[in-house]
Design an enzyme around this catalytic site. Structure first.
Site, PDB file in Angstrom:
ATOM      1  N   GLY A  55     -42.258   2.189 -43.700  1.00 14.27           N
ATOM      2  CA  GLY A  55     -43.280   1.479 -42.932  1.00 14.27           C
ATOM      3  C   GLY A  55     -43.307   0.042 -43.394  1.00 14.27           C
ATOM      4  O   GLY A  55     -42.780  -0.288 -44.460  1.00 14.27           O
ATOM      5  N   CYS A  82     -38.602   5.131 -48.698  1.00 16.96           N
ATOM      6  CA  CYS A  82     -38.989   3.714 -48.683  1.00 16.96           C
ATOM      7  C   CYS A  82     -40.508   3.566 -48.876  1.00 16.96           C
ATOM      8  O   CYS A  82     -41.018   3.914 -49.924  1.00 16.96           O
ATOM      9  CB  CYS A  82     -38.501   3.036 -47.412  1.00 16.96           C
ATOM     10  SG  CYS A  82     -38.524   1.242 -47.561  1.00 16.96           S
ATOM     11  N   TYR A  83     -41.253   3.091 -47.871  1.00 13.70           N
ATOM     12  CA  TYR A  83     -42.713   2.983 -48.028  1.00 13.70           C
ATOM     13  C   TYR A  83     -43.294   4.311 -48.488  1.00 13.70           C
ATOM     14  O   TYR A  83     -44.182   4.358 -49.345  1.00 13.70           O
ATOM     15  CB  TYR A  83     -43.356   2.576 -46.693  1.00 13.70           C
ATOM     16  CG  TYR A  83     -44.863   2.446 -46.760  1.00 13.70           C
ATOM     17  CD1 TYR A  83     -45.450   1.295 -47.253  1.00 13.70           C
ATOM     18  CD2 TYR A  83     -45.689   3.497 -46.352  1.00 13.70           C
ATOM     19  CE1 TYR A  83     -46.831   1.175 -47.328  1.00 13.70           C
ATOM     20  CE2 TYR A  83     -47.075   3.386 -46.426  1.00 13.70           C
ATOM     21  CZ  TYR A  83     -47.637   2.215 -46.916  1.00 13.70           C
ATOM     22  OH  TYR A  83     -48.996   2.104 -47.000  1.00 13.70           O
ATOM     23  N   HIS A 169     -32.804   4.435 -47.436  1.00 11.42           N
ATOM     24  CA  HIS A 169     -32.979   5.197 -46.188  1.00 11.42           C
ATOM     25  C   HIS A 169     -31.826   6.195 -45.988  1.00 11.42           C
ATOM     26  O   HIS A 169     -30.799   5.819 -45.436  1.00 11.42           O
ATOM     27  CB  HIS A 169     -33.034   4.241 -44.994  1.00 11.42           C
ATOM     28  CG  HIS A 169     -34.293   3.438 -44.941  1.00 11.42           C
ATOM     29  ND1 HIS A 169     -35.420   3.890 -44.308  1.00 11.42           N
ATOM     30  CD2 HIS A 169     -34.605   2.237 -45.478  1.00 11.42           C
ATOM     31  CE1 HIS A 169     -36.381   2.989 -44.436  1.00 11.42           C
ATOM     32  NE2 HIS A 169     -35.915   1.976 -45.143  1.00 11.42           N
ATOM     33  N   GLU A 171     -31.575   8.410 -43.822  1.00 14.40           N
ATOM     34  CA  GLU A 171     -31.422   8.786 -42.405  1.00 14.40           C
ATOM     35  C   GLU A 171     -30.475   7.876 -41.643  1.00 14.40           C
ATOM     36  O   GLU A 171     -29.971   8.251 -40.592  1.00 14.40           O
ATOM     37  CB  GLU A 171     -32.800   8.816 -41.727  1.00 14.40           C
ATOM     38  CG  GLU A 171     -33.480   7.470 -41.498  1.00 14.40           C
ATOM     39  CD  GLU A 171     -34.219   6.927 -42.721  1.00 14.40           C
ATOM     40  OE1 GLU A 171     -33.940   7.384 -43.855  1.00 14.40           O
ATOM     41  OE2 GLU A 171     -35.059   6.026 -42.556  1.00 14.40           O
ATOM     42  N   SER A 223     -34.811  15.153 -10.434  1.00 15.51           N
ATOM     43  CA  SER A 223     -34.306  13.817 -10.133  1.00 15.51           C
ATOM     44  C   SER A 223     -32.789  13.806 -10.055  1.00 15.51           C
ATOM     45  O   SER A 223     -32.201  12.846  -9.571  1.00 15.51           O
ATOM     46  CB  SER A 223     -34.761  12.836 -11.220  1.00 15.51           C
ATOM     47  OG  SER A 223     -34.025  13.066 -12.409  1.00 15.51           O
ATOM     48  N   ASP A 227     -31.984  15.395 -17.777  1.00 15.34           N
ATOM     49  CA  ASP A 227     -33.174  16.092 -18.265  1.00 15.34           C
ATOM     50  C   ASP A 227     -33.762  17.017 -17.212  1.00 15.34           C
ATOM     51  O   ASP A 227     -34.007  18.193 -17.470  1.00 15.34           O
ATOM     52  CB  ASP A 227     -34.245  15.084 -18.703  1.00 15.34           C
ATOM     53  CG  ASP A 227     -33.723  14.137 -19.769  1.00 15.34           C
ATOM     54  OD1 ASP A 227     -32.702  14.483 -20.402  1.00 15.34           O
ATOM     55  OD2 ASP A 227     -34.309  13.064 -19.957  1.00 15.34           O
ATOM     56  N   SER A 229     -32.369  18.149 -14.539  1.00 18.73           N
ATOM     57  CA  SER A 229     -31.415  19.187 -14.129  1.00 18.73           C
ATOM     58  C   SER A 229     -31.452  20.345 -15.120  1.00 18.73           C
ATOM     59  O   SER A 229     -31.467  21.515 -14.724  1.00 18.73           O
ATOM     60  CB  SER A 229     -29.995  18.637 -14.056  1.00 18.73           C
ATOM     61  OG  SER A 229     -29.931  17.591 -13.132  1.00 18.73           O
ATOM     62  N   LYS A 370     -32.194  13.895 -26.857  1.00 18.45           N
ATOM     63  CA  LYS A 370     -31.220  13.893 -25.761  1.00 18.45           C
ATOM     64  C   LYS A 370     -29.983  14.755 -26.053  1.00 18.45           C
ATOM     65  O   LYS A 370     -29.550  15.529 -25.196  1.00 18.45           O
ATOM     66  CB  LYS A 370     -30.779  12.451 -25.502  1.00 18.45           C
ATOM     67  CG  LYS A 370     -30.084  12.264 -24.189  1.00 18.45           C
ATOM     68  CD  LYS A 370     -31.121  12.008 -23.144  1.00 18.45           C
ATOM     69  CE  LYS A 370     -30.559  11.953 -21.762  1.00 18.45           C
ATOM     70  NZ  LYS A 370     -31.616  11.610 -20.799  1.00 18.45           N
TER      71      LYS A 370
END
Ligand code: XMP
Length: 514
Positions: A55, A82-83, A169, A171, A223, A227, A229, A370
């Site tokens: 953060g 981190c933070y 980090h 990640e 649409s 997503d 579909s 996604k």
């Protein structure tokens, strides 16, 4: 059986979704919650582990985000990043202050490989650092497990209490062995077994949907994008012909897209859905007349969308559920889950009107990223060309036309976009980039065509590479492809006399223009 869950407690850092994705890549389900979430709620979730995010604040300042110390007494393993690591130290009696040397970028870190967190990690490993403050003294009970030349406490741990803190980090992919570290945390420290897999997701969802829907009628907003579909096929597998799919052509689709969607999901396609196409182009153009502000455009399109559904639902009669293809990043970016600033109100979430004429909304993909949606799509047997289709935003070309939307501008951007996509595909670049499209800038400029002066619009071409759509890089498309596209656009698309290529990454830009 309860699914293993790791909770990411969001203190406003920019990589929070990445943390959740990395954990899920380890086959452990992970959700993001704001640091304002009560400790009762956390207890209720019964997480196998908790991760405090980074953060922008300094933890020793009065108004900075913090958390009740009680969390360290729950017996749940915690990893502070981190933070989050600084806050852990600060709350438990360590010392955090402004660092004499600010570390930023890839830094070589020495790690103690006896630590559970650093098992099988190299003793000297490259990590991504980005901090102004540092832990000058670890809290009582903590042993230092990593350090750099400028950072005496790059990682610390209190193994008896399962508390771990890392200044860097893990990640981000710049931390070369970061995935290993997160996997070590969830498996070695939290004792997870890895029960989050797409085949179990599909199976569980179908079961849950069946239970929820009973013999109710379901209406799905289709649409034709990945997503919706996947959501539609998931629903059709669960409730068969209780499902009606309504496809709204809002007049903001790509060239010929309406017919393409109909070809796949309509009566002649491979799926047996009840398919209704609504041609609502004029309605949307009317509502958008004179509106220039991006957020208002998004809201109008979102609301009008729902209105059209309400009307269709009334025609069908007694509809109980409405399905939407909302995915997890939409939820978090709209400020519903985490703590990050609202960047754009996403079509599927922010645009909901107060009055919705349905019993309930079903969002079967609400918890998926996604790439997980795509995996679920393949699991459901949806053809690859649909599953790997490039994303297209709910508000469609409405947010690729800067300023007011008109039918004429839609036609311009559709034609330019079709040319760009054709040329990109011809050159084989469709496989190398993740999203590419044309946008209509609101800029008009002077040009010369034949011997005539023109005063026409400029088209912007965009092509980006990205793994998660949260950050992206502008793709280095060969000049000849851009050149060919440019001459075709200015020759074939009326009222365009200039073409530009967008070289900006995300951040600082976003992928879309509005
Ligand atoms: P941005 O512009 O936020 O886009 O960098 C990130 C990704 O999200 C897509 N996008 C949307 N998708 N509804 C959607 O379903 C929306 O309102 C929306 N806005 C952006 C965008 O195309 C890109 O892939």
């Amino acid at each position: 059986m309860k699914r293993e869950t790791v909770v990411v407690l969001d203190f406003g850092g920019q990589y929070n979704q990445l943390i959740a994705r990395r954990v899920r890549e380890c086959n452990v389900y992970c959700e993001i919650y704001s640091y304002k979430t009560s400790i009762e709620k956390i207890k209720e979730i019964q997480p196998k582990g908790i991760i405090f995010t980074g953060g922008p604040n300094s933890c020793y300042e009065e108004d900075s985000p913090t958390y009740s110390k009680e969390i360290f007494e729950l017996g749940i393993p915690i990893l502070g990043i981190c933070y989050g690591s600084q806050l852990m130290m600060h709350l438990l009696g360590g010392k955090v202050e402004k660092a004499p040397v600010r570390e930023y970028g890839k830094i070589e870190v020495n790690v103690d490989t006896n630590s559970k967190l650093f098992q099988d990690v190299s003793p000297k490993t490259i990590c991504w650092m980005s901090h102004n403050d540092y832990i000058s003294q670890a809290a009582p009970g903590f042993a230092i497990s990593a350090w750099t030349d400028d950072c005496p406490v790059a990682a610390a741990e209190y193994t008896e209490k399962n508390l771990y803190a890392v200044q860097f980090h893990p990640e981000v992919l710049h931390t070369q062995e970061g995935t290993k570290m997160l996997s070590n945390f969830v498996y070695n420290v939290c004792g997870c077994t890895g029960d989050w897999k797409m085949d179990s997701f599909v199976e569980e969802s179908i079961k849950a949907i069946r239970e929820k829907v009973g013999d109710g009628k379901v209406l799905c907003a289709l649409s034709g994008g990945v997503d919706s579909s996947v959501a539609a096929v998931l629903l059709s597998k669960a409730v068969g012909n209780q499902l009606t799919c309504v496809f709204v052509d809002h007049g903001l689709l790509r060239k010929n897209e309406g017919d393409e969607v109909e070809a796949v999901f309509g009566p002649d396609g491979p799926y047996s859905l009840n398919f209704i196409r609504v041609n609502a182009q004029e309605r949307f153009y009317e509502k958008l007349k004179g509106v220039e502000e991006p957020e208002r455009k998004r809201k109008i399109i979102g609301e009008e969308f729902i209105r059209v559904f309400e009307e269709e639902a009334k025609k069908i009669g007694a509809v109980d559920f409405l399905v939407q293809g909302t995915i997890y990043p939409d939820v978090v970016e709209s400020g519903v889950g985490g703590e990050s600033t609202v960047i754009k109100s996403h079509h599927n979430v922010g645009g909901l009107p107060d009055y919705v004429d349905f019993k309930e909304i079903i969002e079967p993909l609400r918890n998926l990223f996604k790439d997980e949606v795509r995996k679920a799509g393949l699991e459901l047997g949806i053809p690859e060309y649909l599953v790997f289709r490039q994303p297209f935003p709910g508000p469609g070309l409405g947010i690729r036309i800067i300023g007011e939307v008109t039918a004429e501008k839609v036609k311009m951007v559709q034609d330019a976009d079709a040319i760009w996509r054709e040329e990109i595909a011809k050159a084989g670049w469709d496989k190398k980039v993740n999203q590419y499209f044309a946008a209509l800038t609101n800029m008009r400029s002077v040009g010369v065509m034949g011997d005539e002066r023109t005063y026409d619009y400029a088209i912007a071409l965009r092509a980006v590479t990205t793994t998660d759509f949260m950050t992206a890089e502008s793709a280095e498309i060969p000049w000849e492809v851009i050149g060919r596209t440019t001459s075709r656009i200015v020759n074939e698309v009326k009222h365009v006399n200039r073409v530009m290529y967008d070289c900006t990454g995300k951040p600082p830009a976003t992928i879309e223009f509005e």
